[in-house]
Design an enzyme around this catalytic site. Structure first.
Site, PDB file in Angstrom:
ATOM      1  N   SER A  90      71.505  17.093  63.161  1.00 21.31           N
ATOM      2  CA  SER A  90      70.557  16.735  62.512  1.00 21.31           C
ATOM      3  C   SER A  90      70.856  16.451  60.820  1.00 21.31           C
ATOM      4  O   SER A  90      69.763  16.123  60.247  1.00 21.31           O
ATOM      5  CB  SER A  90      69.257  16.985  62.889  1.00 21.31           C
ATOM      6  OG  SER A  90      68.720  16.643  64.033  1.00 21.31           O
ATOM      7  N   LYS A  93      70.876  13.307  58.908  1.00 18.08           N
ATOM      8  CA  LYS A  93      69.618  12.470  58.838  1.00 18.08           C
ATOM      9  C   LYS A  93      69.732  12.521  57.237  1.00 18.08           C
ATOM     10  O   LYS A  93      68.848  11.627  56.379  1.00 18.08           O
ATOM     11  CB  LYS A  93      68.302  13.244  59.311  1.00 18.08           C
ATOM     12  CG  LYS A  93      68.411  13.119  60.764  1.00 18.08           C
ATOM     13  CD  LYS A  93      66.934  13.929  61.266  1.00 18.08           C
ATOM     14  CE  LYS A  93      66.761  13.516  62.616  1.00 18.08           C
ATOM     15  NZ  LYS A  93      67.785  14.128  63.675  1.00 18.08           N
ATOM     16  N   TYR A 176      58.462  15.295  64.152  1.00 14.95           N
ATOM     17  CA  TYR A 176      60.254  15.333  63.876  1.00 14.95           C
ATOM     18  C   TYR A 176      60.697  14.436  65.063  1.00 14.95           C
ATOM     19  O   TYR A 176      60.573  14.461  66.476  1.00 14.95           O
ATOM     20  CB  TYR A 176      60.563  16.772  64.082  1.00 14.95           C
ATOM     21  CG  TYR A 176      62.035  16.807  63.860  1.00 14.95           C
ATOM     22  CD1 TYR A 176      62.498  16.463  62.113  1.00 14.95           C
ATOM     23  CD2 TYR A 176      63.214  17.301  64.601  1.00 14.95           C
ATOM     24  CE1 TYR A 176      63.812  16.517  61.940  1.00 14.95           C
ATOM     25  CE2 TYR A 176      64.462  17.137  64.236  1.00 14.95           C
ATOM     26  CZ  TYR A 176      64.846  16.910  62.899  1.00 14.95           C
ATOM     27  OH  TYR A 176      66.165  16.979  62.496  1.00 14.95           O
ATOM     28  N   GLU A 298      63.854  18.713  53.549  1.00 13.24           N
ATOM     29  CA  GLU A 298      62.684  19.761  53.774  1.00 13.24           C
ATOM     30  C   GLU A 298      62.762  20.697  52.638  1.00 13.24           C
ATOM     31  O   GLU A 298      63.648  21.141  52.284  1.00 13.24           O
ATOM     32  CB  GLU A 298      62.443  20.266  55.036  1.00 13.24           C
ATOM     33  CG  GLU A 298      62.348  19.281  56.132  1.00 13.24           C
ATOM     34  CD  GLU A 298      62.910  19.690  57.539  1.00 13.24           C
ATOM     35  OE1 GLU A 298      62.983  21.121  57.643  1.00 13.24           O
ATOM     36  OE2 GLU A 298      63.084  18.952  58.335  1.00 13.24           O
ATOM     37  N   LYS A 338      68.068  21.909  55.229  1.00 12.85           N
ATOM     38  CA  LYS A 338      67.965  21.286  56.644  1.00 12.85           C
ATOM     39  C   LYS A 338      68.946  21.893  57.647  1.00 12.85           C
ATOM     40  O   LYS A 338      70.123  22.210  57.411  1.00 12.85           O
ATOM     41  CB  LYS A 338      68.467  19.687  56.118  1.00 12.85           C
ATOM     42  CG  LYS A 338      68.478  18.694  57.666  1.00 12.85           C
ATOM     43  CD  LYS A 338      66.979  18.418  57.833  1.00 12.85           C
ATOM     44  CE  LYS A 338      66.916  17.733  59.265  1.00 12.85           C
ATOM     45  NZ  LYS A 338      66.817  18.430  60.420  1.00 12.85           N
ATOM     46  N   SER A 341      72.008  20.383  64.846  1.00 11.32           N
ATOM     47  CA  SER A 341      72.325  20.956  66.051  1.00 11.32           C
ATOM     48  C   SER A 341      72.862  20.006  66.925  1.00 11.32           C
ATOM     49  O   SER A 341      72.105  18.859  67.067  1.00 11.32           O
ATOM     50  CB  SER A 341      71.351  21.971  66.835  1.00 11.32           C
ATOM     51  OG  SER A 341      71.013  22.844  66.140  1.00 11.32           O
TER      52      SER A 341
END
Length: 387
Positions: A90, A93, A176, A298, A338, A341
Site C-alpha cells: 500500500s 498509494k 481505509y 498520513e 505509510k 503489505s
C-alpha cells in the site's frame, strides 16, 4: 513459478546469511549512533519474525545510507542489497496520490469534481456524490477495504460502484479502502486518456528520478525481484486483481524509495509542476484520531509519541471506519508515514521535513506493522538527535 525445496546445507547457509547485516560503503558516513540504532532496531527482527531479508535506507540532509540484512531468496541465498526489488504494497498509494495531484496541476482533473465527470458510467450513482478528494482520503462514505471476490473485471468493478450505497455522507467517515484509492487512479487515467500503468511507469517515475521502480517488472529486472514468503513459508509474489496497480502493485528498491523520500523532503529538486504536486500530497485533509489523512501520506504532529504512531497504524485504523473531521487550517508539516503489505512482503516509510530526515524499510515477509513502526521510530529519533 514455484521455488524448489532447499536441502539441509542450503537451509543452514540461508540462516547464516539471514543473521548478518551488511551495510553498504555509503553507510560508513552515517554517525555511529544512527548505525547502531539501525542494527539494534532491525537485525533482531529477522530472527523474531523469521524474516528472510530486510533492506533499510535512511536519509539526512539529502545524503542516503543503506543497511542490508539477510537474503532476497531462500532458494538462491542471494543477499539483499539496495537494488533488490521488493513489493511495497500500500505504499503504492502514495504514487497514485502523487499522480492524481500532478494531473490536477495540469488541469487534467480536479479533486473537487465528482468521479462521474471522468467516468460517465458513475453519473447519478450514490458514489457520484463524493469528490475525487474523498476517494483519495477514503472518505467517500464507507467503501470497503477490498472488493468482494466476485469483482474480477473492469465490468464487475463498474457494476459494483453503480450499486454501492454509502454508510455516511461524503467527508464524514474515513474507511481505509483499496477500491477508493484505486478509483482515484482509474479516473485519473481515464481523464488523461492513457493507461494507468503507462502514466506511472513512463511519466511519473522518470520525473521522480526512479529508475528501478515498476508496476510490471520487466524481464531484465526479474533477477533482482525478491521472493516474498507467506505464513506457511511458501515463496509468493503479489496476485493480480482489479485496481492492483493503483492500490498495492508497485515494486521498488531501497535506493529508489529513499530517493522518493528525498523528493518529498526537498520537492524543489523536481520540475515545477511535480514540485507542486508533491507538496499537495502533504496537505492535511481530514483529522482521524491521532492521524491526519492526506493524499496517500498520513501525518502526525512532531515530535510524535510512539503510542500515537502505533494507534494510527493499527489494525483498528485500517479495518474499521472512523469519524473524520475536515482540516480547515494550514498545519505545520510533521511526521509523514505509510505502511504497505502484500502476502509475502512488508514495507514502511516515514519522513520529517523539519528535521530533513527519512527512513524506508522493505522486507520479504509481512511481519507485524507495530514492529516495523517501532524500529523505524527509534532510528528516526537517532537521526534527529545526530544533527
Amino acid at each position: 513459478m514455484k521455488a524448489t525445496m532447499c536441502n539441509a546445507k542450503a537451509v543452514l547457509l540461508t540462516l547464516a546469511i539471514a543473521l548478518v547485516c551488511t551495510p553498504l560503503p555509503r553507510a560508513a558516513s552515517v554517525p555511529d549512533p544512527v548505525s547502531t540504532a539501525v542494527h539494534e532496531a532491525f537485525a533482531p527482527l529477522l530472527q523474531t519474525y523469521d524474516v528472510p531479508g530486510i533492506a533499510v535506507a535512511v536519509i539526512e540532509d539529502g545524503t542516503p545510507a543503506f543497511f542490508n540484512f539477510g537474503i532476497a531468496s531462500k532458494e538462491s541465498g542471494t543477499p539483499v542489497s539496495q537494488d533488490t526489488l521488493f513489493e511495497i504494497g500500500s505504499l503504492s498509494k502514495t504514487f497514485t496520490a502523487t499522480l492524481a495531484a500532478s494531473a490536477e496541476t495540469t488541469g487534467t482533473i480536479s479533486l473537487t469534481e465528482q468521479p462521474g465527470r471522468y467516468m460517465p458510467a458513475l453519473r447519478g450513482t450514490s458514489l457520484d456524490a463524493a469528490r475525487l478528494l474523498d476517494l483519495a482520503a477514503y472518505t467517500a462514505g464507507g467503501l470497503p477495504l477490498q472488493f468482494p471476490e466476485t469483482v474480477r473485471t473492469d465490468a464487475d468493478m463498474t457494476a459494483y460502484f453503480q450499486q454501492w450505497r454509502p454508510a455516511a455522507p461524503p467527508g464524514h467517515l474515513r474507511e481505509y479502502s483499496n477500491p477508493s484509492i484505486g478509483l482515484l487512479g482509474h479516473v485519473t487515467a481515464l481523464a488523461a486518456g492513457r493507461p494507468f500503468v503507462d502514466l506511472v511507469e513512463d511519466d511519473l517515475l522518470p520525473r521522480l528520478g526512479l529508475r528501478h521502480t515498476y508496476i510490471d517488472v520487466p524481464e531484465a529486472a526479474m533477477g533482482s525481484y525478491a521472493w516474498g514468503y507467506d505464513k506457511a513459508d511458501n515463496p509468493v509474489r503479489v496476485n493480480p486483481g482489479v485496481f492492483d496497480a493503483q492500490a498495492y502493485g508497485v515494486k521498488s528498491t531501497a535506493a529508489d524509495m529513499i530517493r522518493f523520500i528525498d523528493v518529498n523532503l526537498r520537492p524543489g529538486q523536481v520540475d515545477p509542476p511535480l514540485n507542486s504536486a508533491v507538496r499537495a500530497t502533504h496537505v492535511g485533509r481530514y483529522q482521524v484520531g491521532p492521524m491526519v489523512q492526506g493524499l496517500g501520506w498520513e501525518q502526525y504532529g512532531y515530535p510524535v509519541a510512539l503510542d500515537s504512531l502505533l494507534q494510527g497504524n493499527s489494525a483498528d485504523m485500517a479495518m474499521k471506519p472512523h469519524p473524520a473531521t475536515p482540516v480547515t487550517a494550514a498545519q505545520a508539516p510533521g511526521l509523514f508515514n505509510k505502511t504497505g503489505s502484500t502476502d509475502g512482503f512488508g514495507a514502511y516509510a516515514a519522513f520529517v521535513p523539519q528535521e530533513r530526515i527519512g527512513i524506508v524499510m522493505l522486507a520479504n515477509r509481512n511481519f507485524p506493522i507495530a514492529a516495523r513502526v517501532t524500529a523505524a521510530k527509534s532510528v528516526l529519533d537517532a537521526l534527529a538527535a545526530s544533527h
